[in-house]
Design a protein around this motif. Structure first.
Motif, PDB file in Angstrom:
ATOM      1  N   UNK A 117      14.090  51.325 -32.426  1.00  0.00           N
ATOM      2  CA  UNK A 117      15.372  51.694 -33.024  1.00  0.00           C
ATOM      3  C   UNK A 117      16.138  52.698 -32.176  1.00  0.00           C
ATOM      4  N   UNK A 118      15.408  53.669 -31.605  1.00  0.00           N
ATOM      5  CA  UNK A 118      16.053  54.637 -30.713  1.00  0.00           C
ATOM      6  C   UNK A 118      16.637  53.921 -29.494  1.00  0.00           C
ATOM      7  N   UNK A 119      15.877  52.969 -28.939  1.00  0.00           N
ATOM      8  CA  UNK A 119      16.374  52.227 -27.782  1.00  0.00           C
ATOM      9  C   UNK A 119      17.659  51.480 -28.122  1.00  0.00           C
ATOM     10  N   UNK A 120      17.671  50.790 -29.247  1.00  0.00           N
ATOM     11  CA  UNK A 120      18.851  50.010 -29.619  1.00  0.00           C
ATOM     12  C   UNK A 120      20.050  50.934 -29.877  1.00  0.00           C
ATOM     13  N   UNK A 121      19.818  52.042 -30.569  1.00  0.00           N
ATOM     14  CA  UNK A 121      20.905  52.987 -30.839  1.00  0.00           C
ATOM     15  C   UNK A 121      21.385  53.638 -29.549  1.00  0.00           C
ATOM     16  N   UNK A 122      20.446  53.942 -28.645  1.00  0.00           N
ATOM     17  CA  UNK A 122      20.813  54.538 -27.368  1.00  0.00           C
ATOM     18  C   UNK A 122      21.646  53.588 -26.516  1.00  0.00           C
ATOM     19  N   UNK A 123      21.276  52.329 -26.495  1.00  0.00           N
ATOM     20  CA  UNK A 123      22.042  51.335 -25.738  1.00  0.00           C
ATOM     21  C   UNK A 123      23.448  51.206 -26.308  1.00  0.00           C
ATOM     22  N   UNK A 169      25.842  66.368 -28.787  1.00  0.00           N
ATOM     23  CA  UNK A 169      26.392  66.106 -30.128  1.00  0.00           C
ATOM     24  C   UNK A 169      26.474  64.607 -30.399  1.00  0.00           C
ATOM     25  N   UNK A 170      26.851  63.817 -29.395  1.00  0.00           N
ATOM     26  CA  UNK A 170      26.900  62.361 -29.554  1.00  0.00           C
ATOM     27  C   UNK A 170      25.509  61.817 -29.865  1.00  0.00           C
ATOM     28  N   UNK A 171      24.524  62.270 -29.120  1.00  0.00           N
ATOM     29  CA  UNK A 171      23.149  61.803 -29.312  1.00  0.00           C
ATOM     30  C   UNK A 171      22.623  62.232 -30.672  1.00  0.00           C
ATOM     31  N   UNK A 172      22.977  63.437 -31.087  1.00  0.00           N
ATOM     32  CA  UNK A 172      22.536  63.934 -32.399  1.00  0.00           C
ATOM     33  C   UNK A 172      23.106  63.122 -33.553  1.00  0.00           C
ATOM     34  N   UNK A 173      24.190  62.392 -33.309  1.00  0.00           N
ATOM     35  CA  UNK A 173      24.820  61.576 -34.354  1.00  0.00           C
ATOM     36  C   UNK A 173      24.134  60.217 -34.541  1.00  0.00           C
ATOM     37  N   UNK A 174      23.194  59.890 -33.666  1.00  0.00           N
ATOM     38  CA  UNK A 174      22.514  58.605 -33.808  1.00  0.00           C
ATOM     39  C   UNK A 174      21.798  58.553 -35.158  1.00  0.00           C
ATOM     40  N   UNK A 175      21.723  57.377 -35.775  1.00  0.00           N
ATOM     41  CA  UNK A 175      21.184  57.253 -37.130  1.00  0.00           C
ATOM     42  C   UNK A 175      19.657  57.153 -37.202  1.00  0.00           C
ATOM     43  N   UNK A 176      18.971  57.683 -36.206  1.00  0.00           N
ATOM     44  CA  UNK A 176      17.517  57.549 -36.139  1.00  0.00           C
ATOM     45  C   UNK A 176      16.818  58.831 -36.558  1.00  0.00           C
ATOM     46  N   UNK A 177      15.590  58.659 -37.008  1.00  0.00           N
ATOM     47  CA  UNK A 177      14.740  59.812 -37.278  1.00  0.00           C
ATOM     48  C   UNK A 177      13.377  59.547 -36.663  1.00  0.00           C
ATOM     49  N   UNK A 178      12.701  60.649 -36.300  1.00  0.00           N
ATOM     50  CA  UNK A 178      11.389  60.557 -35.667  1.00  0.00           C
ATOM     51  C   UNK A 178      10.495  61.618 -36.274  1.00  0.00           C
ATOM     52  N   UNK A 179       9.402  61.181 -36.881  1.00  0.00           N
ATOM     53  CA  UNK A 179       8.466  62.123 -37.489  1.00  0.00           C
ATOM     54  C   UNK A 179       7.592  62.817 -36.452  1.00  0.00           C
ATOM     55  N   UNK A 180       7.492  62.253 -35.251  1.00  0.00           N
ATOM     56  CA  UNK A 180       6.659  62.846 -34.201  1.00  0.00           C
ATOM     57  C   UNK A 180       7.368  63.989 -33.486  1.00  0.00           C
ATOM     58  N   UNK A 181       8.646  64.123 -33.675  1.00  0.00           N
ATOM     59  CA  UNK A 181       9.403  65.185 -33.025  1.00  0.00           C
ATOM     60  C   UNK A 181       9.811  64.867 -31.602  1.00  0.00           C
ATOM     61  N   UNK A 182      10.051  63.611 -31.294  1.00  0.00           N
ATOM     62  CA  UNK A 182      10.413  63.195 -29.932  1.00  0.00           C
ATOM     63  C   UNK A 182      11.907  63.297 -29.642  1.00  0.00           C
ATOM     64  N   UNK A 183      12.686  63.842 -30.565  1.00  0.00           N
ATOM     65  CA  UNK A 183      14.133  63.833 -30.385  1.00  0.00           C
ATOM     66  C   UNK A 183      14.573  64.496 -29.080  1.00  0.00           C
ATOM     67  N   UNK A 184      13.906  65.577 -28.674  1.00  0.00           N
ATOM     68  CA  UNK A 184      14.272  66.265 -27.436  1.00  0.00           C
ATOM     69  C   UNK A 184      14.045  65.360 -26.235  1.00  0.00           C
ATOM     70  N   UNK A 185      12.916  64.633 -26.227  1.00  0.00           N
ATOM     71  CA  UNK A 185      12.619  63.728 -25.113  1.00  0.00           C
ATOM     72  C   UNK A 185      13.520  62.492 -25.160  1.00  0.00           C
ATOM     73  N   UNK A 186      13.868  62.043 -26.363  1.00  0.00           N
ATOM     74  CA  UNK A 186      14.810  60.923 -26.490  1.00  0.00           C
ATOM     75  C   UNK A 186      16.156  61.323 -25.904  1.00  0.00           C
ATOM     76  N   UNK A 187      16.609  62.536 -26.230  1.00  0.00           N
ATOM     77  CA  UNK A 187      17.881  63.025 -25.693  1.00  0.00           C
ATOM     78  C   UNK A 187      17.818  63.040 -24.158  1.00  0.00           C
TER      79      UNK A 187
END
Length: 178
Positions: free
Chosen positions: A128-134, A146-164
């Motif tokens: 889901x992160x990949x699809x939203x990122x694309x 701020x744009x990345x923070x608006x993505x509609x995804x959530x991660x319970x592992x806390x990978x948001x920093x690495x996704x960004x």
């Protein structure tokens, strides 16, 4: 059999097997391949992908698609696969995470950036992160935090920093670089 031939109908062999009428179905293109869904037109796309086609990359993230784990691209636009009945998808082109890599196996730049940045965690939300990122990179080639923070995804592992970091790496063209 003679009676069928008398009416101009082709004879059916007496082997007990008769051809069934062709089903039109709901025609869709998924990852470049054509399919016709002949089941319940209200079946959500997510279940068609996972249970019929065995494309299990797209995940169930809740009945209303709020976690982003079920995101796909429909005609190039980001949508929740659980909220899309097959009936609404006739004639549409759908891309799932399985359709991102090139035919020769070369990963999409964002997929490679996720590897480079170790942005995978448990992996459940990664598709889901990949699809939203694309989708984001298509709309905003140089997205801000701020744009990345608006993505509609959530991660319970806390990978948001690495996704960004992965999204920014892909945007900066630094994929595959140390």
């Amino acid at each position: 059999m003679a009676q069928a031939q008398a009416h101009g109908t082709p004879a059916v062999p007496d082997n007990g097997i008769a051809p069934a009428a062709a089903h039109g179905g709901i025609a869709v293109e998924i990852n470049g391949e054509h399919f016709a869904h002949t089941g319940d037109p209200q079946m959500p796309l997510l279940w068609y992908l996972r249970d019929v086609l065995w494309l299990t990359g797209t995940k169930y993230g809740g009945a209303h698609g709020g976690s982003g784990a079920d995101l796909v691209l429909v005609n190039g636009k980001l949508v929740s696969a659980i909220t899309q009945p097959m009936a609404k998808l006739a004639g549409k082109s759908i891309t799932t995470v399985e359709g991102l890599a090139a035919d020769d196996g070369t990963l999409h730049p964002l997929q490679q950036a996720f590897i480079d940045e170790d942005a995978i965690g448990c992996g459940y939300c990664t598709p889901g992160w990949l699809m939203a990122g694309i989708d984001l990179l298509k709309r905003k080639p140089q997205p801000s935090d701020a744009d990345i923070n608006q993505l509609p995804n959530s991660c319970r592992c806390g990978c948001q920093t690495r996704v960004r970091a992965a999204i920014k790496r892909a945007a900066g063209g630094k994929v595959g670089q140390a």
